[in-house]
Write a protein that holds these residues in place. Structure first.
Motif, mmCIF file in Angstrom:
data_model
loop_
_atom_site.group_PDB
_atom_site.id
_atom_site.type_symbol
_atom_site.label_atom_id
_atom_site.label_comp_id
_atom_site.label_asym_id
_atom_site.label_seq_id
_atom_site.Cartn_x
_atom_site.Cartn_y
_atom_site.Cartn_z
ATOM 1 N N PHE A 1 4.649 15.379 24.616
ATOM 2 C CA PHE A 1 4.612 13.975 24.182
ATOM 3 C C PHE A 1 4.768 13.933 22.675
ATOM 4 O O PHE A 1 4.079 14.648 21.942
ATOM 5 N N SER A 2 5.706 13.107 22.207
ATOM 6 C CA SER A 2 5.976 13.001 20.775
ATOM 7 C C SER A 2 6.163 11.541 20.398
ATOM 8 O O SER A 2 7.025 10.864 20.960
ATOM 9 N N SER A 3 5.397 11.069 19.450
ATOM 10 C CA SER A 3 5.457 9.652 19.071
ATOM 11 C C SER A 3 6.678 9.319 18.226
ATOM 12 O O SER A 3 7.027 8.142 18.087
ATOM 13 N N ARG A 4 7.380 10.344 17.693
ATOM 14 C CA ARG A 4 8.569 10.088 16.869
ATOM 15 C C ARG A 4 9.763 10.932 17.313
ATOM 16 O O ARG A 4 10.846 10.804 16.741
ATOM 17 N N LEU A 5 9.591 11.783 18.280
ATOM 18 C CA LEU A 5 10.665 12.632 18.802
ATOM 19 C C LEU A 5 11.322 13.463 17.701
ATOM 20 O O LEU A 5 12.498 13.793 17.755
ATOM 21 N N GLY A 6 10.525 13.813 16.685
ATOM 22 C CA GLY A 6 11.016 14.669 15.615
ATOM 23 C C GLY A 6 11.944 13.978 14.644
ATOM 24 O O GLY A 6 12.577 14.647 13.828
ATOM 25 N N CYS A 7 12.027 12.658 14.714
ATOM 26 C CA CYS A 7 12.995 11.910 13.901
ATOM 27 C C CYS A 7 12.297 11.135 12.788
ATOM 28 O O CYS A 7 11.112 10.806 12.876
ATOM 29 N N THR A 8 13.050 10.806 11.759
ATOM 30 C CA THR A 8 12.570 9.926 10.708
ATOM 31 C C THR A 8 12.574 8.492 11.224
ATOM 32 O O THR A 8 13.555 8.043 11.815
ATOM 33 N N ALA A 9 11.466 7.792 11.018
ATOM 34 C CA ALA A 9 11.323 6.449 11.582
ATOM 35 C C ALA A 9 11.073 5.436 10.471
ATOM 36 O O ALA A 9 9.932 5.210 10.066
ATOM 37 N N PRO A 10 12.125 4.807 9.945
ATOM 38 C CA PRO A 10 11.925 3.827 8.866
ATOM 39 C C PRO A 10 11.248 2.543 9.328
ATOM 40 O O PRO A 10 10.666 1.835 8.514
ATOM 41 N N LEU A 11 11.336 2.243 10.620
ATOM 42 C CA LEU A 11 10.658 1.069 11.186
ATOM 43 C C LEU A 11 9.564 1.536 12.137
ATOM 44 O O LEU A 11 9.802 2.392 12.994
ATOM 45 N N ILE A 12 8.374 0.956 11.985
ATOM 46 C CA ILE A 12 7.252 1.303 12.854
ATOM 47 C C ILE A 12 6.573 0.016 13.313
ATOM 48 O O ILE A 12 6.300 -0.879 12.505
ATOM 49 N N ASP A 13 6.322 -0.073 14.593
ATOM 50 C CA ASP A 13 5.631 -1.239 15.160
ATOM 51 C C ASP A 13 4.399 -0.730 15.904
ATOM 52 O O ASP A 13 4.526 -0.113 16.964
ATOM 53 N N LEU B 1 10.298 15.793 27.880
ATOM 54 C CA LEU B 1 9.794 15.285 26.608
ATOM 55 C C LEU B 1 9.678 13.773 26.737
ATOM 56 O O LEU B 1 10.609 13.117 27.216
ATOM 57 N N VAL B 2 8.546 13.224 26.317
ATOM 58 C CA VAL B 2 8.268 11.794 26.470
ATOM 59 C C VAL B 2 7.979 11.187 25.099
ATOM 60 O O VAL B 2 7.257 11.781 24.286
ATOM 61 N N GLY B 3 8.537 10.024 24.841
ATOM 62 C CA GLY B 3 8.315 9.339 23.577
ATOM 63 C C GLY B 3 8.913 7.946 23.599
ATOM 64 O O GLY B 3 9.205 7.398 24.664
ATOM 65 N N PRO B 4 9.149 7.354 22.448
ATOM 66 C CA PRO B 4 9.640 5.972 22.385
ATOM 67 C C PRO B 4 11.137 5.864 22.666
ATOM 68 O O PRO B 4 11.887 6.839 22.565
ATOM 69 N N VAL B 5 11.554 4.669 23.028
ATOM 70 C CA VAL B 5 12.976 4.326 23.117
ATOM 71 C C VAL B 5 13.400 3.616 21.834
ATOM 72 O O VAL B 5 14.376 4.000 21.191
ATOM 73 N N MET B 6 12.660 2.587 21.469
ATOM 74 C CA MET B 6 12.978 1.780 20.286
ATOM 75 C C MET B 6 11.756 1.663 19.381
ATOM 76 O O MET B 6 10.616 1.628 19.869
ATOM 77 N N PRO B 7 11.976 1.542 18.077
ATOM 78 C CA PRO B 7 10.844 1.433 17.162
ATOM 79 C C PRO B 7 10.205 0.056 17.136
ATOM 80 O O PRO B 7 9.053 -0.083 16.728
ATOM 81 N N VAL B 8 10.958 -0.969 17.557
ATOM 82 C CA VAL B 8 10.460 -2.343 17.521
ATOM 83 C C VAL B 8 10.886 -3.055 18.797
ATOM 84 O O VAL B 8 11.845 -2.648 19.463
ATOM 85 N N PRO B 9 10.181 -4.125 19.179
ATOM 86 C CA PRO B 9 10.608 -4.918 20.334
ATOM 87 C C PRO B 9 11.910 -5.666 20.045
ATOM 88 O O PRO B 9 12.430 -5.645 18.927
ATOM 89 N N ALA B 10 12.416 -6.345 21.068
ATOM 90 C CA ALA B 10 13.662 -7.103 20.938
ATOM 91 C C ALA B 10 13.570 -8.117 19.785
ATOM 92 O O ALA B 10 12.533 -8.752 19.581
ATOM 93 N N TYR B 11 14.678 -8.252 19.056
ATOM 94 C CA TYR B 11 14.733 -9.135 17.891
ATOM 95 C C TYR B 11 15.762 -10.240 18.145
ATOM 96 O O TYR B 11 16.280 -10.391 19.270
ATOM 97 N N ALA B 12 16.084 -11.015 17.125
ATOM 98 C CA ALA B 12 16.909 -12.213 17.279
ATOM 99 C C ALA B 12 18.256 -11.899 17.906
ATOM 100 O O ALA B 12 18.964 -10.964 17.493
ATOM 101 N N ALA B 13 18.649 -12.693 18.894
ATOM 102 C CA ALA B 13 19.870 -12.435 19.665
ATOM 103 C C ALA B 13 21.123 -12.496 18.807
ATOM 104 O O ALA B 13 22.116 -11.832 19.104
ATOM 105 N N GLU B 14 21.106 -13.287 17.749
ATOM 106 C CA GLU B 14 22.311 -13.455 16.924
ATOM 107 C C GLU B 14 22.520 -12.318 15.928
ATOM 108 O O GLU B 14 23.597 -12.204 15.339
ATOM 109 N N ARG B 15 21.513 -11.479 15.733
ATOM 110 C CA ARG B 15 21.606 -10.405 14.749
ATOM 111 C C ARG B 15 22.098 -9.102 15.395
ATOM 112 O O ARG B 15 21.760 -8.813 16.546
ATOM 113 N N ASP B 16 22.857 -8.319 14.628
ATOM 114 C CA ASP B 16 23.252 -6.998 15.101
ATOM 115 C C ASP B 16 22.091 -6.014 15.032
ATOM 116 O O ASP B 16 21.972 -5.108 15.871
#
Length: 478
Positions: A273-285, A387-402
């Motif tokens: 289990f890894s909370s960051r999957l070994g990656c740099t995470a600029p966004l954290i929720d 290996l288990v961890g996150p998919v996305m750093p934040v929940p869904a955001y505004a539909a009009e934004r990339d």
């Protein structure tokens, strides 16, 4: 945008049925593939305007397939476990007799002549093609919006994105437009929408599901199923992974559908289990992180041996991925006639400019880095089954934004958890784990070793049994 629940939602009595429930009904005569297809087409017409996830419906085409299935069921000769089962298909895959626009202004509405292999396997299995679903142009975004079809919205909150690039597929499933959908994943495009719309989605390992003709995105991009239940995805994967002799990368070893998915045995599984999957995470929720953590005790309770450990990468996976992303966009621009390039999505054109600056040495260095990352992952999975961890750093955001606020549309470094596994070629899935206080779905990612789709399915099913979140419907449905 708001929607009031219709007094009688079309197909509400059958749209949440699983593949097994549908085919049991066909077998006994309690259900008809034709009646099911008609009800779901009516449901699409009633609900799709609010989310904009369907890009092509051909009622005559769909009903002809359903009528052929009905004849087979009445004769007691179904072709497979998916005979008569309605399925939607992301508009990056070719369906003979339907257009393939790929979310692009470059392609018209003329029908194509030949199925892509995974679609051909479903046709051979008797599945009923219900509709084609929205995608950004060439699957180039983490959201689903295009110059052709506009913005696709999340049924769990119509102001939010369903993710991308298989967001049309995920929104359709969340609304009950059939039990399964065909998506594709080149950097997270199955797992991200699944996580954002309370679904299960699995990216098979490269070579598991055949493809033809060869595509510039190989070996990063693969096709795979999205579904509301793990078992339905497994059934679909069993069908679409059947051989295609023209694919030079197809595995000679067939997928083995797990026989124990109803009550999977994961005792003895070694899971990291890894909370960051070994990656740099600029966004954290913190709320998303806390929900992902809840998978750990569920796996332990199911008998797995879980250890906290991060994979160690020889180089930040974003470094080579950025090169592949930019050069793929550059190739898309260069492969388009100069007079037609203004029709391309502005994001593809702008990223293509960066790709043009990548020289041969830079590309070869990225290839070496990808191989080093894959080797490091292989070594890690010598000690672990999953290996288990996150998919996305934040929940869904505004539909009009990339991308979320504070990031440029061409940025990928804000969501680093999915694309490493496209570069290693390993299977990975997203399974629902919970909802934020605002009611937005969150998924947990399960990554397996090469060839480990069955182990992913078993672990995902263990989580699903403990937490059957697939039964929670979008608020817009009442």
């Amino acid at each position: 945008m708001n929607i009031s629940k219709p007094i009688d939602l079309p197909g509400e009595d059958i749209c949440w049925l699983t593949i097994a429930e549908l085919t049991d009904g066909y077998r006994t005569g309690a259900l008809s593939p034709v009646a099911v297809a008609k009800a779901l087409i009516e449901r699409i017409r009633a609900l799709d305007p609010a989310v904009n996830c369907i890009v092509h419906v051909d009622e005559a085409y769909t009903l002809a397939m359903a009528e052929q299935s009905l004849v087979r069921w009445q004769a007691g000769r179904p072709l497979s476990a998916m005979d008569g089962v309605p399925v939607t298909i992301k508009d990056l895959s070719a369906v003979a007799g339907m257009p393939k626009r790929r979310g692009s202004l470059l392609f018209g509405t003329d029908p194509v002549a030949e199925d892509t292999p995974c679609v051909a396997r479903m046709r051979e299995a008797g599945a009923v093609f219900l509709a084609k679903t929205a995608t950004p142009e060439a699957g180039c975004k983490v959201v689903t919006q295009s110059q052709v079809h506009g913005v696709t919205r999340n049924p769990y909150n119509l102001t939010k994105t369903p993710g991308g690039s298989s967001g049309g597929a995920s929104a359709a499933l969340a609304l009950g437009f059939g039990p399964v959908a065909l998506g594709s994943d080149g950097a997270g495009s199955i797992r991200i929408p699944a996580a954002y719309t309370n679904l299960f989605g699995i990216k098979p390992g490269f070579g598991r599901v055949p493809a033809f003709p060869p595509d510039i995105d190989m070996p990063h991009s693969v096709v795979g199923p999205l579904s509301r239940t793990v078992e339905d995805a497994a059934i679909m994967l069993d069908i679409i992974s059947r051989p295609e002799p023209r694919d030079p990368y197809m595995w000679p070893v067939p997928f083995a559908l797990p026989a124990d998915l109803a009550e999977p045995d994961i005792s003895g599984f070694r899971i990291a289990f890894s909370s960051r999957l070994g990656c740099t995470a600029p966004l954290i929720d913190p709320e998303s992180d806390a929900l992902v953590e809840e998978a750990l005790p569920l796996l332990v309770a199911a008998g797995a041996q879980v250890t906290r450990e991060d994979p160690l990468w020889p180089v930040d996976p974003f470094t080579p991925f950025k090169v592949f992303w930019e050069t793929a966009c550059f190739a898309a621009v260069e492969g388009t006639a100069p007079e037609k390039r203004p029709l391309l999505d502005p994001l593809i054109r702008s990223v293509g400019v960066s790709g043009a600056a990548v020289d041969l040495l830079g590309y070869m260095r990225a290839m070496e880095q990808r191989m080093a990352i894959a080797a490091a992952s292989k070594a890690f999975f010598e000690r672990y089954d999953l290996l288990v961890g996150p998919v996305m750093p934040v929940p869904a955001y505004a539909a009009e934004r990339d991308v979320p606020e504070g990031y440029a549309s061409e940025d990928w470094d804000w969501c680093p958890y999915t694309y490493p596994w496209n570069m290693t070629g390993q299977p990975a899935a997203s399974v629902p784990i919970g909802f934020t206080a605002a009611g937005l779905p969150v998924g947990v990612q399960i990554i397996g070793r090469v060839g480990g789709e069955a182990d992913i399915l078993r672990a995902a099913r263990a989580i699903e049994r403990a937490r059957p979140l697939h039964q929670r419907r979008p608020p817009m449905l009442g």
